[in-house]
Design a protein around this motif. Sequence first.
Motif, short mmCIF file in Angstrom:
data_model
loop_
_atom_site.label_atom_id
_atom_site.label_comp_id
_atom_site.label_asym_id
_atom_site.label_seq_id
_atom_site.Cartn_x
_atom_site.Cartn_y
_atom_site.Cartn_z
N LEU A 222 -6.78 2.07 -5.83
CA LEU A 222 -6.90 1.54 -4.47
C LEU A 222 -8.09 0.58 -4.38
CD1 LEU A 222 -5.96 1.56 -1.50
CD2 LEU A 222 -7.45 3.54 -1.12
N ALA A 223 -9.22 0.97 -4.97
CA ALA A 223 -10.41 0.11 -4.92
C ALA A 223 -10.17 -1.22 -5.63
CB ALA A 223 -11.61 0.84 -5.52
N MET B 3 -5.87 7.50 -8.16
CA MET B 3 -5.58 6.77 -6.93
C MET B 3 -6.78 6.02 -6.37
SD MET B 3 -3.63 7.95 -3.51
CE MET B 3 -2.09 8.01 -4.40
N GLN B 4 -7.95 6.67 -6.37
CA GLN B 4 -9.10 6.02 -5.76
C GLN B 4 -9.47 4.73 -6.50
OE1 GLN B 4 -12.95 7.61 -6.10
NE2 GLN B 4 -13.55 7.08 -4.02
N VAL C 26 0.96 6.32 -6.91
CA VAL C 26 0.07 6.29 -8.08
C VAL C 26 -0.42 7.71 -8.36
CG1 VAL C 26 -2.26 5.54 -8.80
CG2 VAL C 26 -0.69 3.91 -7.72
N ASN D 168 -7.82 -3.34 -3.51
CA ASN D 168 -8.48 -3.91 -2.33
C ASN D 168 -9.37 -5.10 -2.70
OD1 ASN D 168 -7.34 -2.10 -0.53
ND2 ASN D 168 -9.00 -0.62 -0.74
N THR D 169 -10.14 -4.94 -3.77
CA THR D 169 -11.01 -6.04 -4.21
C THR D 169 -10.17 -7.27 -4.53
OG1 THR D 169 -12.60 -4.49 -5.14
CG2 THR D 169 -12.68 -6.74 -5.98
N ALA E 70 -7.18 -8.00 -3.46
CA ALA E 70 -6.53 -8.54 -2.26
C ALA E 70 -7.51 -9.38 -1.44
CB ALA E 70 -5.95 -7.40 -1.42
N LEU E 71 -8.74 -8.89 -1.29
CA LEU E 71 -9.74 -9.66 -0.54
C LEU E 71 -10.09 -10.95 -1.26
CD1 LEU E 71 -12.18 -6.96 0.85
CD2 LEU E 71 -10.75 -8.53 2.17
N LEU F 193 1.48 2.25 -3.39
CA LEU F 193 0.32 2.86 -4.06
C LEU F 193 0.22 4.37 -3.79
CD1 LEU F 193 -2.54 0.22 -3.68
CD2 LEU F 193 -0.88 0.48 -5.52
N GLU F 194 0.92 4.86 -2.76
CA GLU F 194 0.95 6.32 -2.54
C GLU F 194 1.48 7.06 -3.76
OE1 GLU F 194 3.40 7.16 0.90
OE2 GLU F 194 2.42 5.56 2.03
N TYR G 165 0.83 -1.21 0.00
CA TYR G 165 0.00 0.00 0.00
C TYR G 165 0.86 1.26 0.00
CZ TYR G 165 -4.30 -2.66 0.66
OH TYR G 165 -5.36 -3.50 0.47
#
Lengths: 323, 323
Positions: A130-131, A126-127, A121, A134-135, A137-138, A118-119, A115
Amino acid sequence: MQTNEQLLSIIENYLAQAEFPAEPELLYAPIGYSLAGGGKRLRPMLLLLACGIFSDDLQPAMPAAAAVEVFHNFTLLHDDIMDNASMRRGKPSVYARWGQNVAILSGDAMLIQAYRLLELVPKERMQQVLATFNTMALEVCEGQQYDMDFECKTKVSVVEYMHMIELKTSALLAGSVTIGALLGGAPESDCRKLRRFATELGLAFQLQDDLLDSYGDERLGKAIGGDILEGKKTYLMITAMSHADEPTREILRTTYRNPTLDDEAKIAAVKAVYDRLDVPRLTEQQIEVRFERALSILDSLTVPAERTVRMREFARSLMGRKN
Amino acid sequence: MQTNEQLLSIIENYLAQAEFPAEPELLYAPIGYSLAGGGKRLRPMLLLLACGIFSDDLQPAMPAAAAVEVFHNFTLLHDDIMDNASMRRGKPSVYARWGQNVAILSGDAMLIQAYRLLELVPKERMQQVLATFNTMALEVCEGQQYDMDFECKTKVSVVEYMHMIELKTSALLAGSVTIGALLGGAPESDCRKLRRFATELGLAFQLQDDLLDSYGDERLGKAIGGDILEGKKTYLMITAMSHADEPTREILRTTYRNPTLDDEAKIAAVKAVYDRLDVPRLTEQQIEVRFERALSILDSLTVPAERTVRMREFARSLMGRKN
C-alpha cells in the motif's frame, strides 16, 4: 515459468474476469470500456516479471498486477479531460464519448477499484505494498502537474524535464517492479535496485517515444510530427533550445503557430534545426546510456543470471531491440 | 474519555500537522486550502466516537479519522467541478479559484492522500479497514452518479431517492463508524449495528437538510429556497410529486423556470403546494422515524449504556436537538 506471451494472456484474463456492478451504468460502463481498450499491459507485465525473478509462484502478485493496470488506465481517463483529448488507442476517449462529468467520476471510481484489488494482497505484505502504491500514485500526479506547468513556462531545462518524466512515466514502472519484487519475497537491496532499473528503463522509453514522434518508426506506423505541431516541450525541443542561439530559439518557439506554414513545412523547419544541432544523435545517446544502465542494474541482483532473462527480453522488446 | 469539543480539537490538530510537499504547488496547495476550510468534521468525529464506545485508546483510530475527512473533502472538490459550484463554505471553491484541471488533479492527489493515511492503521486491522473504506468510497461515487442521473430524469420515486441519499450521504457516515468500531475492537455484530445506526442517522440528517432548505432554520441563518429555485429533486419535491394531481405536478415541474415570477414568488408558489399536500409534516415524520430508529440501535449494542452517551449526544446535536 511462463513465456511473456503467456503472462500477457494471464493478465488479460484476470482483467476480463473483474466484474463491475451494472448500476449506475454511467459510473461503471466507462471503466469496462477503458480496461477493454487494450494497451501493452506494460506495468502488470513488469510487476509479474519482477515477482518472477524471486519466486515461481505469481498468483500472490496477480491482484497487484491488475491494480497497477487499473491505476494506469485511471490516469489516462483523467489526463484525457485535462488534455482535451478526444481519441485514445484509436477509439473515442471516455471524456469524448460520455462527457466530462462522467469521465471525472468514473475515473475516481476506477482509482478506488485499484485500491479494491489491493485488498487481495497477502496480509503480511499489505502495508508495504500500500505504501509503495501510494508513493507511486502521488508521483504520477506530481509528474502530470509539472507537465501541465511546463505548458505555460517559457523556459524548461533538461534537468527539469528529466525530473518530470521520472515522475510521470518512470514512477509507475518503478512502483510496479518494486511491488512485484516485494511480493516475490525479494531482499530489500534487490527491491531498491529493481526500482532504479525501472526508473532508467522508463526514462529511456520516454525519450525514445519523444524521438519517434518526430523521426518516426516504421513498425508502429505512427503519425510523425505531432509533438512539433503542438509546440510540445519534448526532450528534443528542450535540448535544441539549450543548444541554439537566440534567432534559432525564436524559430523553435514560433514555428508551430506560424500561420504562413502548412503542417509539413512546420515539421520540416523544426527538424532542420534539430538536425543542425545534432539533437537526434544526442537523444539516441541519452537513450543508450539509460538503457544500458538499466540492464547493468539487472546484472547486479543477488539472483542467478538466468532468473533475469525474461525481464531482460521484455525490456529489450519494449525498446524495440531484437532479442 | 474526552468531551466532544476536545475530540474536535484533537482532529483539527491532527489534520493541521499533516504536511504536504511544497512542490508542485498547484497540486498540493489546493489540498491544504480545502482541508483548512473548516466544516463540522462530522465523519472523523463519528469514527472516533464509534471507536470510543469500545476502547479508551483513540490513538490507533486517528489516521483513519483523518482519512475519512480527507476523503470527504476530496469528494467536495470533484463535486464542485461537476456541479459548477463557485463557492464552498463561504470561500471560492478550488475549482473556481484554480480552474478545472487543478481541481481534477489535486482532487486525485487528495484521494491518494486519504489512502496514504490508511498506511498507519494497525497492521492486524488493515485489510478490514481498507475493504470497508473502499466499499464506502465506491458507494459515495455511486450516490453522486445517481444524483446526476436524477437531474435528467423526469420521474424519480421516493424509493429511488432514499437509495441515492443512502449512498451519497449515509455511506460515508456508515463507513466511518464501522472503521471506528473495528479499530476499537468491537465484535462483528456491533459493527453491523453501528453501520445501520449511521445509515439511519445519515438519512434523517439529509431529509432534515432538505426540509431546512425550504423551511429554514434560524440557528443556521441559511438562505431559504435554494433547492426550489434550482428545481432540485429533493425529498420534499419528490414526495409532493407522488401525492399531487397532474395540474399540480405541472406547477411543481415548471415554477422554478417560470420567467414571469420573481424568486420570492417562485418559492411561495412551490411551498404553497408543499403545505397543501402536507409535505413538511410527512418529511418531519420520516426524519423522526429514522432518527428514533438510529437511537434505538445504539441501545441494542453489547456495551453498557454509559459508553454510548457521547455518541447519542453527538447525534442529537447533529440533528439540532437539545441535549
